[in-house]
Design a protein around this motif. Sequence first.
Motif, PDB file in Angstrom:
ATOM      1  N   ARG A  91       0.459  -1.417  -0.182  1.00  0.00           N
ATOM      2  CA  ARG A  91       0.305  -0.407   0.222  1.00  0.00           C
ATOM      3  C   ARG A  91       0.880   1.728  -0.085  1.00  0.00           C
ATOM      4  O   ARG A  91       0.335   2.168  -0.565  1.00  0.00           O
ATOM      5  CB  ARG A  91      -1.000  -0.210   1.078  1.00  0.00           C
ATOM      6  CG  ARG A  91      -1.375  -1.087   1.476  1.00  0.00           C
ATOM      7  CD  ARG A  91      -2.955  -1.545   2.146  1.00  0.00           C
ATOM      8  NE  ARG A  91      -3.379   0.275   2.204  1.00  0.00           N
ATOM      9  CZ  ARG A  91      -4.651   0.703   3.442  1.00  0.00           C
ATOM     10  NH1 ARG A  91      -4.913   0.097   4.416  1.00  0.00           N
ATOM     11  NH2 ARG A  91      -5.294   1.849   3.087  1.00  0.00           N
ATOM     12  N   LYS A  92       2.087   1.042   0.908  1.00  0.00           N
ATOM     13  CA  LYS A  92       3.155   2.043   1.016  1.00  0.00           C
ATOM     14  C   LYS A  92       3.662   2.228  -0.560  1.00  0.00           C
ATOM     15  O   LYS A  92       4.776   2.873  -1.263  1.00  0.00           O
ATOM     16  CB  LYS A  92       3.529   2.055   1.434  1.00  0.00           C
ATOM     17  CG  LYS A  92       3.221   2.014   3.042  1.00  0.00           C
ATOM     18  CD  LYS A  92       3.744   1.964   4.292  1.00  0.00           C
ATOM     19  CE  LYS A  92       3.107   2.257   5.873  1.00  0.00           C
ATOM     20  NZ  LYS A  92       3.910   1.709   6.739  1.00  0.00           N
ATOM     21  N   PHE A  93       4.021   1.503  -1.407  1.00  0.00           N
ATOM     22  CA  PHE A  93       4.625   1.115  -2.569  1.00  0.00           C
ATOM     23  C   PHE A  93       6.548   1.235  -2.272  1.00  0.00           C
ATOM     24  O   PHE A  93       6.867   1.015  -2.946  1.00  0.00           O
ATOM     25  CB  PHE A  93       4.624   2.611  -3.338  1.00  0.00           C
ATOM     26  CG  PHE A  93       2.676   2.511  -4.124  1.00  0.00           C
ATOM     27  CD1 PHE A  93       3.433   2.179  -5.437  1.00  0.00           C
ATOM     28  CD2 PHE A  93       2.233   3.591  -3.543  1.00  0.00           C
ATOM     29  CE1 PHE A  93       1.676   1.934  -6.007  1.00  0.00           C
ATOM     30  CE2 PHE A  93       0.938   3.855  -4.231  1.00  0.00           C
ATOM     31  CZ  PHE A  93       0.256   3.287  -5.693  1.00  0.00           C
ATOM     32  N   GLU A  94       6.224   0.411  -1.298  1.00  0.00           N
ATOM     33  CA  GLU A  94       7.574  -0.273  -0.724  1.00  0.00           C
ATOM     34  C   GLU A  94       8.002  -1.473  -1.514  1.00  0.00           C
ATOM     35  O   GLU A  94       7.669  -2.611  -0.360  1.00  0.00           O
ATOM     36  CB  GLU A  94       7.646  -0.221   0.707  1.00  0.00           C
ATOM     37  CG  GLU A  94       7.985   1.036   1.371  1.00  0.00           C
ATOM     38  CD  GLU A  94       8.127   1.557   2.625  1.00  0.00           C
ATOM     39  OE1 GLU A  94       7.778  -0.047   3.452  1.00  0.00           O
ATOM     40  OE2 GLU A  94       7.258   2.942   2.948  1.00  0.00           O
ATOM     41  N   HIS A  95       8.197  -1.936  -2.603  1.00  0.00           N
ATOM     42  CA  HIS A  95       8.383  -2.799  -3.360  1.00  0.00           C
ATOM     43  C   HIS A  95       9.023  -3.892  -2.682  1.00  0.00           C
ATOM     44  O   HIS A  95       8.757  -5.612  -2.320  1.00  0.00           O
ATOM     45  CB  HIS A  95       8.395  -3.309  -4.591  1.00  0.00           C
ATOM     46  CG  HIS A  95       7.157  -2.018  -5.510  1.00  0.00           C
ATOM     47  ND1 HIS A  95       6.865  -1.805  -6.342  1.00  0.00           N
ATOM     48  CD2 HIS A  95       5.710  -1.691  -4.761  1.00  0.00           C
ATOM     49  CE1 HIS A  95       5.954  -0.800  -6.762  1.00  0.00           C
ATOM     50  NE2 HIS A  95       4.835  -1.356  -5.710  1.00  0.00           N
ATOM     51  N   ALA A 126      11.325  -5.562 -10.945  1.00  0.00           N
ATOM     52  CA  ALA A 126      12.381  -4.812 -11.187  1.00  0.00           C
ATOM     53  C   ALA A 126      13.448  -4.060  -9.943  1.00  0.00           C
ATOM     54  O   ALA A 126      14.417  -4.651  -9.583  1.00  0.00           O
ATOM     55  CB  ALA A 126      13.143  -4.637 -12.482  1.00  0.00           C
ATOM     56  N   GLY A 127      12.835  -3.254  -9.297  1.00  0.00           N
ATOM     57  CA  GLY A 127      13.120  -2.071  -8.480  1.00  0.00           C
ATOM     58  C   GLY A 127      12.931  -3.546  -6.938  1.00  0.00           C
ATOM     59  O   GLY A 127      13.887  -2.719  -6.438  1.00  0.00           O
ATOM     60  N   GLY A 131      19.742  -3.957  -6.114  1.00  0.00           N
ATOM     61  CA  GLY A 131      20.033  -3.304  -5.317  1.00  0.00           C
ATOM     62  C   GLY A 131      19.882  -4.467  -3.908  1.00  0.00           C
ATOM     63  O   GLY A 131      20.292  -3.758  -2.178  1.00  0.00           O
ATOM     64  N   ARG A 132      20.322  -5.621  -4.665  1.00  0.00           N
ATOM     65  CA  ARG A 132      20.094  -6.513  -3.293  1.00  0.00           C
ATOM     66  C   ARG A 132      21.935  -7.182  -3.067  1.00  0.00           C
ATOM     67  O   ARG A 132      22.384  -7.433  -4.008  1.00  0.00           O
ATOM     68  CB  ARG A 132      19.499  -7.660  -3.181  1.00  0.00           C
ATOM     69  CG  ARG A 132      17.501  -7.378  -3.261  1.00  0.00           C
ATOM     70  CD  ARG A 132      16.966  -8.382  -4.107  1.00  0.00           C
ATOM     71  NE  ARG A 132      15.590  -8.350  -3.654  1.00  0.00           N
ATOM     72  CZ  ARG A 132      14.523  -8.404  -2.463  1.00  0.00           C
ATOM     73  NH1 ARG A 132      15.850  -9.134  -1.143  1.00  0.00           N
ATOM     74  NH2 ARG A 132      14.045  -7.471  -1.977  1.00  0.00           N
ATOM     75  N   LEU A 165      18.856 -12.590 -13.890  1.00  0.00           N
ATOM     76  CA  LEU A 165      19.968 -12.769 -14.642  1.00  0.00           C
ATOM     77  C   LEU A 165      20.261 -11.490 -15.093  1.00  0.00           C
ATOM     78  O   LEU A 165      21.354 -10.552 -15.825  1.00  0.00           O
ATOM     79  CB  LEU A 165      19.416 -13.586 -15.232  1.00  0.00           C
ATOM     80  CG  LEU A 165      19.505 -14.972 -14.845  1.00  0.00           C
ATOM     81  CD1 LEU A 165      18.743 -16.049 -16.284  1.00  0.00           C
ATOM     82  CD2 LEU A 165      20.916 -15.644 -14.682  1.00  0.00           C
ATOM     83  N   ASP A 166      18.983 -10.490 -16.058  1.00  0.00           N
ATOM     84  CA  ASP A 166      19.595  -9.232 -16.649  1.00  0.00           C
ATOM     85  C   ASP A 166      20.112  -8.086 -15.709  1.00  0.00           C
ATOM     86  O   ASP A 166      20.945  -7.613 -16.350  1.00  0.00           O
ATOM     87  CB  ASP A 166      18.223  -8.386 -17.098  1.00  0.00           C
ATOM     88  CG  ASP A 166      17.540  -9.066 -18.029  1.00  0.00           C
ATOM     89  OD1 ASP A 166      18.161  -9.883 -18.520  1.00  0.00           O
ATOM     90  OD2 ASP A 166      16.033  -9.526 -18.409  1.00  0.00           O
ATOM     91  N   ILE A 167      19.667  -8.176 -14.339  1.00  0.00           N
ATOM     92  CA  ILE A 167      20.264  -7.271 -13.157  1.00  0.00           C
ATOM     93  C   ILE A 167      21.782  -8.167 -12.682  1.00  0.00           C
ATOM     94  O   ILE A 167      22.301  -6.656 -12.812  1.00  0.00           O
ATOM     95  CB  ILE A 167      19.330  -7.122 -12.049  1.00  0.00           C
ATOM     96  CG1 ILE A 167      18.184  -6.879 -12.233  1.00  0.00           C
ATOM     97  CG2 ILE A 167      19.507  -6.525 -11.150  1.00  0.00           C
ATOM     98  CD1 ILE A 167      16.898  -5.864 -11.501  1.00  0.00           C
TER      99      ILE A 167
END
Length: 236
Positions: A91-95, A126-127, A131-132, A165-167
Amino acid sequence: MYSMAYPAPVLSVALSADDTRLAVGMASGVFSLRRRAVSAKEQALAAPAQRARLGTHAHFTRGAAYKGGDDDLRIEQRRKRSLADYDQFLRKFEHSRALDAVLANNRTGLTVVSLLQELVHRDGLAGALAGRDELGLDTIVRFVVKFIDHPRYTSVLIKVAETLLDIYGDLLHQSGRIAELLVRLRAKVRTELRLQQDLTMVIGSMDMLMAACKVSHAAAVPAIDAAATEKPSIQT
């Protein structure tokens, strides 16, 4: 009155409307006024209800303190179910945090895949995967390896694997743990592909057998009809 003692004969008695004051006149000319102590509960019941004005807080909360009678039907109030932690993040768009939450609490495979599918619809997959570090990737890749061959989850998890694989395609060789998981994923995908090819060959063979049976049946029916309609010859 019978339990009360007065110094002279009683000539007159009066009781207030709220039953709290007793006035007694005696033959000696003495006037007695007694007052009964009233509890807080009796005062609350005896106090006249003030009508709240429309639109005020008191108007909307009127009757909240009423407990009902012993013969009233009482309905228990059910508390509204709160949203799960991953739903609150969505709901907060924190995917990214939503994906971490659904993977951290040993959720069912259907719950995790449903959230991944929601991220795909929102264009946020993707988002959420970017960043992991190695530990964050390990949990996701293990889930993909475990359920990649599940018929209900395959289409979504293929999209997840392609995005990973793309990231991280150029960085995966730096982690031995992730590289080992990718080897297991490749082996599992190859096994599934061979199984699908074998099933396709079996289905093709069954289609050929069914077609041959239909042709044989179609050729046999006219011969049977002709033999049934042929008249026997009479020998003399």
